[in-house]
Write a protein that holds these residues in place. Structure first.
Motif, PDB file in Angstrom:
ATOM      1  N   GLU A  53       1.941 -16.372 -23.588  1.00 56.94           N
ATOM      2  CA  GLU A  53       2.826 -15.304 -24.057  1.00 56.94           C
ATOM      3  C   GLU A  53       3.938 -15.028 -23.047  1.00 56.94           C
ATOM      4  OE1 GLU A  53       2.549 -10.656 -25.574  1.00 56.94           O
ATOM      5  OE2 GLU A  53       0.792 -11.965 -25.729  1.00 56.94           O
ATOM      6  N   ALA A  54       3.616 -15.162 -21.761  1.00 54.99           N
ATOM      7  CA  ALA A  54       4.629 -14.949 -20.714  1.00 54.99           C
ATOM      8  C   ALA A  54       5.785 -15.931 -20.876  1.00 54.99           C
ATOM      9  CB  ALA A  54       4.001 -15.101 -19.330  1.00 54.99           C
ATOM     10  N   LEU A  55       5.459 -17.206 -21.081  1.00 52.39           N
ATOM     11  CA  LEU A  55       6.508 -18.213 -21.253  1.00 52.39           C
ATOM     12  C   LEU A  55       7.279 -18.000 -22.545  1.00 52.39           C
ATOM     13  CD1 LEU A  55       4.875 -21.526 -19.973  1.00 52.39           C
ATOM     14  CD2 LEU A  55       6.721 -20.221 -18.933  1.00 52.39           C
ATOM     15  N   LYS A  56       6.594 -17.536 -23.572  1.00 57.00           N
ATOM     16  CA  LYS A  56       7.267 -17.252 -24.844  1.00 57.00           C
ATOM     17  C   LYS A  56       8.314 -16.159 -24.642  1.00 57.00           C
ATOM     18  CE  LYS A  56       6.389 -15.835 -29.624  1.00 57.00           C
ATOM     19  NZ  LYS A  56       5.338 -15.419 -30.604  1.00 57.00           N
ATOM     20  N   HIS A  57       7.937 -15.083 -23.944  1.00 52.78           N
ATOM     21  CA  HIS A  57       8.895 -13.998 -23.669  1.00 52.78           C
ATOM     22  C   HIS A  57      10.051 -14.519 -22.820  1.00 52.78           C
ATOM     23  CE1 HIS A  57       6.956 -10.606 -25.508  1.00 52.78           C
ATOM     24  NE2 HIS A  57       5.837 -10.782 -24.835  1.00 52.78           N
ATOM     25  N   PHE A  58       9.717 -15.319 -21.790  1.00 52.41           N
ATOM     26  CA  PHE A  58      10.764 -15.808 -20.902  1.00 52.41           C
ATOM     27  C   PHE A  58      11.757 -16.697 -21.649  1.00 52.41           C
ATOM     28  CE2 PHE A  58      12.471 -19.169 -18.204  1.00 52.41           C
ATOM     29  CZ  PHE A  58      13.156 -18.412 -17.275  1.00 52.41           C
ATOM     30  N   ASN A  59      11.255 -17.517 -22.551  1.00 54.37           N
ATOM     31  CA  ASN A  59      12.115 -18.455 -23.271  1.00 54.37           C
ATOM     32  C   ASN A  59      13.025 -17.776 -24.288  1.00 54.37           C
ATOM     33  OD1 ASN A  59      11.221 -20.782 -21.954  1.00 54.37           O
ATOM     34  ND2 ASN A  59       9.481 -21.030 -23.332  1.00 54.37           N
ATOM     35  N   TYR A  60      12.602 -16.614 -24.791  1.00 54.60           N
ATOM     36  CA  TYR A  60      13.371 -15.978 -25.864  1.00 54.60           C
ATOM     37  C   TYR A  60      14.051 -14.669 -25.460  1.00 54.60           C
ATOM     38  CZ  TYR A  60      11.360 -19.400 -29.023  1.00 54.60           C
ATOM     39  OH  TYR A  60      11.000 -20.584 -29.629  1.00 54.60           O
ATOM     40  N   GLU A  61      13.805 -14.202 -24.246  1.00 52.98           N
ATOM     41  CA  GLU A  61      14.429 -12.964 -23.796  1.00 52.98           C
ATOM     42  C   GLU A  61      14.985 -13.161 -22.378  1.00 52.98           C
ATOM     43  OE1 GLU A  61      12.052  -9.323 -24.880  1.00 52.98           O
ATOM     44  OE2 GLU A  61      10.543 -10.852 -25.317  1.00 52.98           O
ATOM     45  N   ASN A  62      16.075 -12.501 -22.082  1.00 48.84           N
ATOM     46  CA  ASN A  62      16.677 -12.595 -20.748  1.00 48.84           C
ATOM     47  C   ASN A  62      15.915 -11.703 -19.773  1.00 48.84           C
ATOM     48  OD1 ASN A  62      18.790 -14.367 -21.467  1.00 48.84           O
ATOM     49  ND2 ASN A  62      19.950 -12.662 -22.317  1.00 48.84           N
ATOM     50  N   MET A  63      15.383 -12.292 -18.719  1.00 47.99           N
ATOM     51  CA  MET A  63      14.638 -11.555 -17.703  1.00 47.99           C
ATOM     52  C   MET A  63      15.444 -11.500 -16.408  1.00 47.99           C
ATOM     53  SD  MET A  63      11.885 -10.701 -19.299  1.00 47.99           S
ATOM     54  CE  MET A  63      11.040 -11.206 -20.807  1.00 47.99           C
ATOM     55  N   ASP A  64      15.271 -10.406 -15.671  1.00 45.54           N
ATOM     56  CA  ASP A  64      15.930 -10.280 -14.367  1.00 45.54           C
ATOM     57  C   ASP A  64      14.979 -10.592 -13.228  1.00 45.54           C
ATOM     58  OD1 ASP A  64      18.698  -9.180 -15.019  1.00 45.54           O
ATOM     59  OD2 ASP A  64      17.411  -7.784 -16.111  1.00 45.54           O
ATOM     60  N   LEU A  65      13.664 -10.457 -13.465  1.00 47.44           N
ATOM     61  CA  LEU A  65      12.660 -10.742 -12.431  1.00 47.44           C
ATOM     62  C   LEU A  65      11.319 -10.935 -13.118  1.00 47.44           C
ATOM     63  CD1 LEU A  65      12.227  -9.129  -8.959  1.00 47.44           C
ATOM     64  CD2 LEU A  65      10.281  -9.063 -10.541  1.00 47.44           C
ATOM     65  N   ALA A  66      10.455 -11.770 -12.518  1.00 43.39           N
ATOM     66  CA  ALA A  66       9.123 -12.006 -13.077  1.00 43.39           C
ATOM     67  C   ALA A  66       8.040 -11.726 -12.051  1.00 43.39           C
ATOM     68  CB  ALA A  66       9.008 -13.447 -13.569  1.00 43.39           C
ATOM     69  N   LEU A  67       7.027 -10.961 -12.470  1.00 44.06           N
ATOM     70  CA  LEU A  67       5.809 -10.743 -11.682  1.00 44.06           C
ATOM     71  C   LEU A  67       4.729 -11.604 -12.320  1.00 44.06           C
ATOM     72  CD1 LEU A  67       5.788  -6.834 -11.454  1.00 44.06           C
ATOM     73  CD2 LEU A  67       6.409  -8.411  -9.633  1.00 44.06           C
ATOM     74  N   ILE A  68       4.150 -12.510 -11.561  1.00 46.56           N
ATOM     75  CA  ILE A  68       3.236 -13.487 -12.147  1.00 46.56           C
ATOM     76  C   ILE A  68       1.907 -13.508 -11.406  1.00 46.56           C
ATOM     77  CG2 ILE A  68       2.913 -15.916 -12.733  1.00 46.56           C
ATOM     78  CD1 ILE A  68       5.946 -16.222 -12.693  1.00 46.56           C
ATOM     79  N   ASP A  69       0.827 -13.280 -12.151  1.00 48.28           N
ATOM     80  CA  ASP A  69      -0.510 -13.429 -11.588  1.00 48.28           C
ATOM     81  C   ASP A  69      -0.888 -14.909 -11.648  1.00 48.28           C
ATOM     82  OD1 ASP A  69      -3.042 -12.913 -10.617  1.00 48.28           O
ATOM     83  OD2 ASP A  69      -3.865 -12.376 -12.575  1.00 48.28           O
ATOM     84  N   ILE A  70      -1.611 -15.390 -10.645  1.00 48.22           N
ATOM     85  CA  ILE A  70      -1.980 -16.811 -10.620  1.00 48.22           C
ATOM     86  C   ILE A  70      -3.063 -17.123 -11.646  1.00 48.22           C
ATOM     87  CG2 ILE A  70      -3.042 -18.646  -9.259  1.00 48.22           C
ATOM     88  CD1 ILE A  70      -1.732 -17.489  -6.791  1.00 48.22           C
ATOM     89  N   MET A  71      -4.158 -16.341 -11.621  1.00 49.42           N
ATOM     90  CA  MET A  71      -5.302 -16.628 -12.484  1.00 49.42           C
ATOM     91  C   MET A  71      -5.084 -16.034 -13.873  1.00 49.42           C
ATOM     92  SD  MET A  71      -6.978 -18.383 -10.355  1.00 49.42           S
ATOM     93  CE  MET A  71      -8.540 -18.619 -11.198  1.00 49.42           C
ATOM     94  N   MET A  72      -4.308 -16.751 -14.697  1.00 53.88           N
ATOM     95  CA  MET A  72      -3.967 -16.272 -16.035  1.00 53.88           C
ATOM     96  C   MET A  72      -4.650 -17.130 -17.098  1.00 53.88           C
ATOM     97  SD  MET A  72      -1.618 -13.743 -16.073  1.00 53.88           S
ATOM     98  CE  MET A  72      -0.529 -14.008 -17.449  1.00 53.88           C
ATOM     99  N   PRO A  73      -5.074 -16.519 -18.218  1.00 47.46           N
ATOM    100  CA  PRO A  73      -5.606 -17.321 -19.331  1.00 47.46           C
ATOM    101  C   PRO A  73      -4.501 -18.171 -19.966  1.00 47.46           C
ATOM    102  CG  PRO A  73      -6.127 -14.968 -19.573  1.00 47.46           C
ATOM    103  CD  PRO A  73      -5.100 -15.084 -18.490  1.00 47.46           C
ATOM    104  N   GLU A  74      -4.894 -19.189 -20.701  1.00 54.03           N
ATOM    105  CA  GLU A  74      -3.992 -20.077 -21.438  1.00 54.03           C
ATOM    106  C   GLU A  74      -3.191 -20.992 -20.508  1.00 54.03           C
ATOM    107  OE1 GLU A  74      -3.950 -20.368 -24.670  1.00 54.03           O
ATOM    108  OE2 GLU A  74      -5.068 -18.621 -25.294  1.00 54.03           O
TER     109      GLU A  74
END
Length: 225
Positions: free
Chosen positions: A37-58
């Motif tokens: 879902e994170a990549l889906k949001h990133f691909n379709y919406e303009n983001m200014d910064l991303a906070l990313i947890d390492i241990m993510m599902p999918e």
């Protein structure tokens, strides 16, 4: 316009706390409980910064970071419970700008976000002179194209074609448009000259040459994803 922050974190409570602090600072927050879902949001919406947890599902955080860096230079902050030095080095190698270990102070996290955004936006003028696609970079001020840090030996026409394609990345450019832009409106030669230059340019770009797509009965476009 509010700056938009992507939070890719599978812990609902932590995600809610971060969102609340960010919204109090007038940021717009987009949440993702898993990597897909994170990549889906990133691909379709303009983001200014991303906070990313390492241990993510999918899809794990490393992969998300890698995918973002293929197409964007927005600030990335890794948030994780893993504090091993090798994990931190891995994050920085993948292009992360900061690494925050859980548990952390949300106020300090917000302060780091503000600092990164200020630094990022403060370099906008410099970045306008740079076009990039992964390891391919064009420095318009220096009038040079580099691949993996090495200068590409391009002719002036090849350089201008590559610049034109990158400036309109993802858009189809007809042969006529390329002719008008590179050779000028008063050029009356055959459009096949464009094909000949594209062929040579692809060869010089090595694997990146495949990013110059031929669009049947239309022209060309540069697409790196």
């Amino acid at each position: 316009m509010k700056e938009r922050i992507l939070i890719a974190e599978d812990e609902d409570r932590l995600r809610a706390i971060i969102r609340e602090y960010l919204e109090d600072e007038d940021f717009e927050v987009i949440e993702a409980p898993d990597g897909k879902e994170a990549l889906k949001h990133f691909n379709y919406e303009n983001m200014d910064l991303a906070l990313i947890d390492i241990m993510m599902p999918e899809i794990d955080g490393w992969s998300i970071c890698r995918k973002i860096r293929e197409v964007s230079d927005i600030p990335i902050i890794i948030i994780t419970a893993r504090s091993h030095e090798d994990d931190k080095l891995m994050g920085f190698d993948l292009g992360a700008d900061d690494y925050v270990t859980k548990p952390f102070s949300t106020r300090v996290l917000v302060a780091r976000i503000k600092t990164l955004l200020k630094r990022y936006k403060g370099s906008i003028l410099d970045r306008k002179d740079i076009l990039s696609s992964g390891a391919l970079l064009i420095d318009k001020k220096a009038y040079v194209a580099k691949l993996n840090g090495k200068d590409l030996e391009l002719t002036p026409r090849e350089y201008e074609i590559l610049l034109f394609l990158l400036r309109h990345k993802g858009n189809v450019l007809t042969r006529e448009q390329i002719l008008d832009e590179i050779w000028g409106y008063d050029y009356f030669g055959n459009t096949r000259i464009v094909d000949a230059h594209i062929k040579k340019l692809r060869k010089k770009l090595d694997t990146y040459g495949s990013f110059i797509k031929t669009v049947l009965r239309a022209g060309y476009k540069y697409e790196d994803h």
